[in-house]
Design a protein around this motif. Sequence first.
Motif, PDB file in Angstrom:
ATOM      1  N   THR A 200       0.848  -1.188   0.000  1.00  0.00           N
ATOM      2  CA  THR A 200       0.000   0.000   0.000  1.00  0.00           C
ATOM      3  C   THR A 200       0.886   1.240   0.000  1.00  0.00           C
ATOM      4  OG1 THR A 200      -0.103   0.075   2.415  1.00  0.00           O
ATOM      5  CG2 THR A 200      -1.832  -1.155   1.292  1.00  0.00           C
ATOM      6  N   PRO A 203      -0.692   7.251   3.866  1.00  0.00           N
ATOM      7  CA  PRO A 203      -0.729   7.126   5.327  1.00  0.00           C
ATOM      8  C   PRO A 203      -1.096   5.716   5.761  1.00  0.00           C
ATOM      9  CG  PRO A 203      -1.973   9.045   4.575  1.00  0.00           C
ATOM     10  CD  PRO A 203      -1.670   8.228   3.367  1.00  0.00           C
ATOM     11  N   SER A 204      -0.514   5.280   6.899  1.00  0.00           N
ATOM     12  CA  SER A 204      -0.761   3.920   7.368  1.00  0.00           C
ATOM     13  C   SER A 204      -0.511   3.815   8.862  1.00  0.00           C
ATOM     14  CB  SER A 204       0.146   2.937   6.626  1.00  0.00           C
ATOM     15  OG  SER A 204      -0.019   1.621   7.106  1.00  0.00           O
ATOM     16  N   SER A 206      -1.255   3.869  13.216  1.00  0.00           N
ATOM     17  CA  SER A 206      -1.147   4.897  14.246  1.00  0.00           C
ATOM     18  C   SER A 206       0.308   5.053  14.668  1.00  0.00           C
ATOM     19  CB  SER A 206      -1.998   4.517  15.468  1.00  0.00           C
ATOM     20  OG  SER A 206      -1.445   3.386  16.125  1.00  0.00           O
ATOM     21  N   TRP A 283      -2.948   9.481  15.990  1.00  0.00           N
ATOM     22  CA  TRP A 283      -2.835   9.420  14.535  1.00  0.00           C
ATOM     23  C   TRP A 283      -2.017  10.550  13.918  1.00  0.00           C
ATOM     24  CZ3 TRP A 283      -4.493   5.063  12.113  1.00  0.00           C
ATOM     25  CH2 TRP A 283      -5.255   4.194  12.899  1.00  0.00           C
ATOM     26  N   PRO A 320       2.909   7.664  12.864  1.00  0.00           N
ATOM     27  CA  PRO A 320       2.196   6.860  11.863  1.00  0.00           C
ATOM     28  C   PRO A 320       3.024   6.816  10.574  1.00  0.00           C
ATOM     29  CG  PRO A 320       0.765   8.541  12.840  1.00  0.00           C
ATOM     30  CD  PRO A 320       2.167   8.869  13.247  1.00  0.00           C
ATOM     31  N   HIS A 322       3.942   6.638   6.411  1.00  0.00           N
ATOM     32  CA  HIS A 322       3.509   7.204   5.132  1.00  0.00           C
ATOM     33  C   HIS A 322       4.427   6.618   4.058  1.00  0.00           C
ATOM     34  CE1 HIS A 322       1.387  10.486   2.824  1.00  0.00           C
ATOM     35  NE2 HIS A 322       2.203   9.942   1.936  1.00  0.00           N
ATOM     36  N   ASN A 377      -5.701   6.900   5.012  1.00  0.00           N
ATOM     37  CA  ASN A 377      -5.540   6.044   6.183  1.00  0.00           C
ATOM     38  C   ASN A 377      -6.920   5.791   6.756  1.00  0.00           C
ATOM     39  OD1 ASN A 377      -4.703   4.650   8.416  1.00  0.00           O
ATOM     40  ND2 ASN A 377      -3.206   6.173   9.087  1.00  0.00           N
ATOM     41  N   GLU A 378      -7.477   4.619   6.452  1.00  0.00           N
ATOM     42  CA  GLU A 378      -8.851   4.335   6.869  1.00  0.00           C
ATOM     43  C   GLU A 378      -8.958   3.963   8.345  1.00  0.00           C
ATOM     44  OE1 GLU A 378     -10.285   1.386   4.172  1.00  0.00           O
ATOM     45  OE2 GLU A 378     -10.414   2.793   2.484  1.00  0.00           O
ATOM     46  N   ARG A 379      -7.838   3.789   9.008  1.00  0.00           N
ATOM     47  CA  ARG A 379      -7.792   3.567  10.455  1.00  0.00           C
ATOM     48  C   ARG A 379      -8.506   2.300  10.875  1.00  0.00           C
ATOM     49  NH1 ARG A 379      -8.205   9.842  12.735  1.00  0.00           N
ATOM     50  NH2 ARG A 379      -6.628  10.642  11.316  1.00  0.00           N
TER      51      ARG A 379
END
Length: 516
Positions: A200, A203-204, A206, A283, A320, A322, A377-379
């Motif tokens: 992926t 952002p990724s 926490s 985050w 977090p 990236h 970043n869907e968290r």
Amino acid sequence: MKLSLMAIMFWTALGGAQTPSADDMKREATDLVDARRTLTQQMVDSIFSFAELGFQEVETSAYVTGILEKEGFQITRGLAGMPTAFVASWGSGKPVIGFMADIDGLPETSQKPGVAYHAPLIDGGPGHGEGHNAGQAVNVTAALAVQSLMKKYKIPGTIRVYPGVAEELLASRTYMVKADLFRDLDVMLSTHIGSDFGVTWGPSGSGLVSTQYSFHGVSAHGAGSPWLGRSALDAVELMNIGWNYRREHLRLEHRSHYVIAHGGDQPNVVPPEATVWYFFREWDYDRIRDLHALGTKIANAAAQMTDTTMTERVLAATWPGHFNKPVAEALHANIKKVGMPAWSEDDEKLARAAQTELKAKVEGMKKTVGELQGGVNERGNAGSDDIAEVSWNLPTVVLRYPGNIPGMVGHHWSSGIAMATPIAHKGATSGAKAHAMTAMDLLTKPEILREAKEYFTEQTRETKWRSLVPEGTKAPADLNREKMERFRPALKQLRYDPARYKTYIEQLGIQYPTVK
């Protein structure tokens, strides 16, 4: 593929007058990875048998560097205040391509490989319940394949192999960044075990601060004169109570968890010393910093309420992540070319039995490569990984290679079931192919490097990395030392011997697969 190899042999016979195309060299790279399948398998199985906890990866570090040193890599050990950290470097000049993978295990996750139910090798012992034993096999195999091609075709550049020390403690990359171990690196190709095959970008995950609050009181006889004591354990309990009441008024997105690392010695002695260990997750940098500050405020209040004193030891921190889009796109294209491993019926039988045991979806092994995803970043996963620290200092991606069973529980013995079986061996070989091909892209296609750097420049235009670890903090390399020493004698008896046994499950006498 035969025609490509014949063409390469012809070019070589002409004295290298013509350099084969990047695609031809990438096909040759996959053949070189296939030729090292036995090495890959032996690395997967050996590191699984070491089962070392974070900061105590002594056998693992020595084993990996020993292999690379024999292949001509220059090894620098004991870096950034961590005895098990190293850099293995080969080549010269630009570009400089890094390979990175975690090497630590987890406490209380010991598991017999190939057995689809809980069956520890050592009761209460450490194990690879996250599958970190296979990552260095992926990267070392890939690095050796790339090294061969660089020698053969006189390709300029440098390749480096790094360990992810104590990743389960999120506790090494910050110190490696601060020690400038990545300063001249152009791209980092990191890797992590998965049940899928993908990558992926954007952002990724926490970020967090890992910290210990130690309270200092006064001992006394718990029955004879408790009024003379000041309980450090009371302070720990009051801090935890205060934090748990405050949770109601924190953002839903935050995560926080703690363990009491030390709570006293026996009930009839008022505990003069006690320690609680917290992870504070959020985050973005500001929210992580503020959450940590709130925890420290509550710790100070607990000390005041109990007439004790408090000291804090920040162990580690990470932002977090990236991850780089252009490099992820190149890696994903190579993942699609490699494709998923060919799972055997025994592999499928183990997977289905383990999924049944865990009451997970019974689907067997995954059969198709994942789609490239990123941008938001869907968290959905609030976990953290300190490879994120690297991602804010240079273009970085993380390859997920398919060496584990879908539906297993993270940080759990079930995630060790497949990790020294044909599933992990095949997945590691597939991952090594994707990484070797991507490294060849980076060495031979300067436009990818240019685009990666442009993306990174935009990523960091307004957001600049700052360490969440206080200046002067040293890596907590003492962690897990006593715990690991208790298990080393038993682990030594279980060490894999590739000179005598083809695989670790053969050495252990395990029928593959063993199911209920």
